[in-house]
Motif scaffolding. Structure first.
Motif, short mmCIF file in Angstrom:
data_model
loop_
_atom_site.label_atom_id
_atom_site.label_comp_id
_atom_site.label_asym_id
_atom_site.label_seq_id
_atom_site.Cartn_x
_atom_site.Cartn_y
_atom_site.Cartn_z
N ALA A 135 0.84 -1.21 0.00
CA ALA A 135 0.00 0.00 0.00
C ALA A 135 0.87 1.25 0.00
O ALA A 135 0.44 2.30 -0.48
CB ALA A 135 -0.91 0.01 1.22
N ALA A 136 2.07 1.15 0.55
CA ALA A 136 2.92 2.35 0.65
C ALA A 136 3.93 2.44 -0.48
O ALA A 136 4.36 3.53 -0.85
CB ALA A 136 3.65 2.36 1.99
N CYS A 137 4.31 1.29 -1.01
CA CYS A 137 5.39 1.27 -2.02
C CYS A 137 4.95 1.97 -3.30
O CYS A 137 3.86 1.74 -3.80
CB CYS A 137 5.79 -0.18 -2.30
N GLN A 138 5.82 2.82 -3.82
CA GLN A 138 5.52 3.54 -5.07
C GLN A 138 6.24 2.91 -6.25
O GLN A 138 6.20 3.44 -7.35
CB GLN A 138 5.96 5.00 -4.94
N GLY A 139 6.95 1.82 -6.00
CA GLY A 139 7.60 1.10 -7.10
C GLY A 139 8.73 1.84 -7.76
O GLY A 139 8.99 1.66 -8.95
N CYS A 140 9.46 2.66 -6.99
CA CYS A 140 10.54 3.44 -7.61
C CYS A 140 11.78 2.59 -7.88
O CYS A 140 12.54 2.86 -8.80
CB CYS A 140 10.91 4.62 -6.73
N GLY A 141 12.01 1.59 -7.04
CA GLY A 141 13.15 0.70 -7.26
C GLY A 141 14.45 1.17 -6.65
O GLY A 141 15.49 0.53 -6.83
N ILE A 142 14.43 2.27 -5.89
CA ILE A 142 15.67 2.75 -5.28
C ILE A 142 16.24 1.67 -4.36
O ILE A 142 17.43 1.35 -4.39
CB ILE A 142 15.43 4.05 -4.49
N CYS A 143 15.35 1.07 -3.55
CA CYS A 143 15.81 0.05 -2.59
C CYS A 143 16.45 -1.13 -3.33
O CYS A 143 17.48 -1.67 -2.90
CB CYS A 143 14.65 -0.44 -1.72
N ALA A 144 15.84 -1.51 -4.47
CA ALA A 144 16.35 -2.68 -5.21
C ALA A 144 17.77 -2.42 -5.70
O ALA A 144 18.62 -3.32 -5.68
CB ALA A 144 15.42 -2.98 -6.38
#
Ligand code: SF4
Ligand code: SF4
Length: 532
Positions: A365-374
């Motif tokens: 619900a919070a993740c915006q799918g930016c991929g920085i963490c990945a």
């Protein structure tokens, strides 16, 4: 999803938010403080409305008012926040599906900036408003048939909200028989609904405006005021002796904002307001899903704009929480076997989407799918759906393998979907003369570009690589462009070590409407490569 919504701030906007939410079926926890109950400079209609909000909030069975409450801790994710308040000296824990920050503006007097000392005849705008709001105060001014002068726009650039407050007070004064109002002003800020009309009404009723380039000279002798300024039309000094002088104030963010930003992990913008000047944050969004900012908590704005914020917030709450059930799409997942709980993802996620359940977990619900963490995870434990490392490798290979015209350099451009990808698509649609060997790879955010993607593209045969991000301050994920820039700098060092010219790699920032700049950047790279 928890359907209770926490509203922080019991002033005009907070009360309006609590009432609107409760009327739409959401239970509300309203954290109020004593000093946020009033709205400075409100018109009579607004004061009546505030009173009505107060009555509705106090009597509503779904609004749980926490008096003297300040937020001390917050944890959780959209739909399931746990908030701890200190209310009247006791710690109270509340569950909330979303949090609405509705702190109001504070006023700071600017006497010092004019070299003035407060006295019974030199008062701040708030003090004048308080006088005009009380029967005794009105009598004090009206009975003595006073002349009241206002100073505005010399110690700071004015704004329509301050202007509105001055105009309200001026209207009140000229409405009292025998009273006069002078307004010494630098620039009249009337760019809001109704202000021009209000200004004209004041003038029609006898208010006199002096538009000056610099603040008038002010002196006070035994309580007698003298205000002197140069009049360029009559080419002479003019001296007036008002009975009272009202000094402008600076409208500032609530002092709680800094601690709220820290506790809620939301970004603080300029001057202590809880919203950055990022186009993706408008109108009431923060960097964290489920935490909204309305009214004076996010900017200097008047009550009608604050109420518009409340409407927007209500829409966002309905979108997020609905009736309490939400279907979410997973955008990123953590491989629990690989996670070593290093906290990197927790620290770098700009949307506060990571929490812990023995290992790192991503809230869909919070993740915006930016991929920085990945791209930052040192264990490669995070994969982004649609942009997994395997998929990205295949896309790069495919792009590099597209046959270009003979001698046409191959250029791979990694483009953020929120800006450069749109600009590139527009450049293609507008039929700019783009390089024949250009291949665009869409990425969710420039922060997803891994240094391996850049090196892979070169290994697969690209002659040049460009990473295109959003402009500084306009990254949808706040820091994705910063991470991308760091990685590019890292890649430059690596390219240097292996003897590949640095100009084969470029970092650029664009907005979605910058098709011609997109074209210029890729054409420039092509000609650089051709010159080698
Ligand atoms: S960055 Fe990777 S290894 Fe570190 S906590 Fe997050 S998922 Fe685990
Ligand atoms: S993909 Fe972006 S928003 Fe989602 S958890 Fe990772 S850093 Fe946070």
């Amino acid at each position: 999803m928890e359907t209770t919504i926490a509203v922080i701030g019991g002033g005009y906007t907070g009360l309006a938010a609590a009432v609107a939410l409760a009327q739409n079926g959401y239970p509300v926890v309203l954290a109020a403080q004593e000093n946020d109950a009033a709205w400075r400079g409100a018109s009579e209609a607004e004061i009546q409305r505030l009173k009505s909000f107060q009555q509705q909030a106090a009597g509503h069975p779904s609004i749980d008012i926490l008096p003297q409450a300040s937020l001390t801790e917050a944890a959780g994710i959209p739909g399931d926040f746990t908030l701890t308040f200190l209310s009247e000296g006791s710690s109270v824990e509340k569950k909330a599906g979303a949090v609405v920050v509705a702190t109001d503006l504070s006023a700071a007097p600017l006497m010092n900036r004019y070299g003035l000392t407060p006295s019974s005849s030199v008062v701040s705008l708030s003090e004048m408003e308080a006088l005009l709001a009380s029967e005794n105060g009105k009598k004090e001014i009206g009975d003595k048939k006073k002349t009241v002068a206002f100073l505005m726009g010399f110690a700071q650039e004015g704004n329509p909200l301050l202007m509105q407050r001055v105009l309200e007070s001026v209207q009140n004064i000229v409405g009292m028989e025998g009273c006069t109002a002078y307004v010494y002003v630098n620039n009249l800020k009337v760019a809001e609904d109704g202000l021009e009309r209000q200004y004209k009404q004041g003038r029609d009723n006898g208010a006199i405006y002096f538009k000056l380039q610099a603040a008038p000279a002010i002196s006070e002798n035994n309580g007698e005021l003298r205000v002197t300024f140069y009049d360029p039309v009559i080419r002479n000094d003019i001296e007036l002796s008002p009975d009272m002088l009202v000094v402008e104030e600076n409208l500032i963010a609530d002092q709680q904002n800094a601690s709220l930003a820290e506790i809620l992990r939301i970004d603080m913008g300029p001057a202590g307001f809880l919203q950055k000047e990022n186009v993706h944050r408008l109108p009431v969004n923060t960097n964290r899903e489920g935490i909204f900012v309305v009214g004076g908590s996010r900017d200097v704005q008047n009550t009608s704009k604050s109420l518009a914020d409340v409407d927007n917030m209500l829409l966002r709450v309905k979108q997020l929480i609905g009736g309490g059930t939400k279907t979410v799409t997973t955008k990123a997942v953590v491989d629990r076997e690989k996670c070593t709980i290093c906290l990197t993802c927790y620290r770098c996620c700009p949307h506060g989407a990571i929490y812990w359940d023995d290992k790192a977990v991503i809230s869909p619900a919070a993740c915006q799918g930016c991929g920085i963490c990945a791209s930052e995870c040192p264990m490669d434990a995070i994969q982004l759906y649609d942009f997994t490392d395997g998929e990205m490798t295949a896309r790069i290979k495919e792009a590099a393998a597209v046959p270009a015209k003979p001698n046409a350099p191959k250029i791979i451009a990694f483009c953020c979907q929120n800006s450069a990808f749109e600009a590139g698509t527009a450049a293609q649609l507008f039929r700019y003369d783009l390089p024949a060997g250009l291949q665009i790879i869409k990425i969710p955010c420039a922060g997803k570009v891994d240094i391996n993607y850049i090196l892979n593209a070169l290994v697969e045969g690209a002659d040049g690589v460009i990473v295109m991000a959003c402009h500084t301050g306009n990254c949808k994920s706040e820091s994705g462009n910063t991470y991308a820039k760091w990685r590019i700098n890292d890649a430059y060092r690596k390219l240097e070590q292996i003897g590949i010219p640095k100009d084969r790699l470029e970092f650029a920032t664009l907005a979605a409407n910058m098709a011609s700049d997109f074209a210029r950047i890729v054409i420039d790279m092509e000609s650089r490569i051709r010159q080698k």
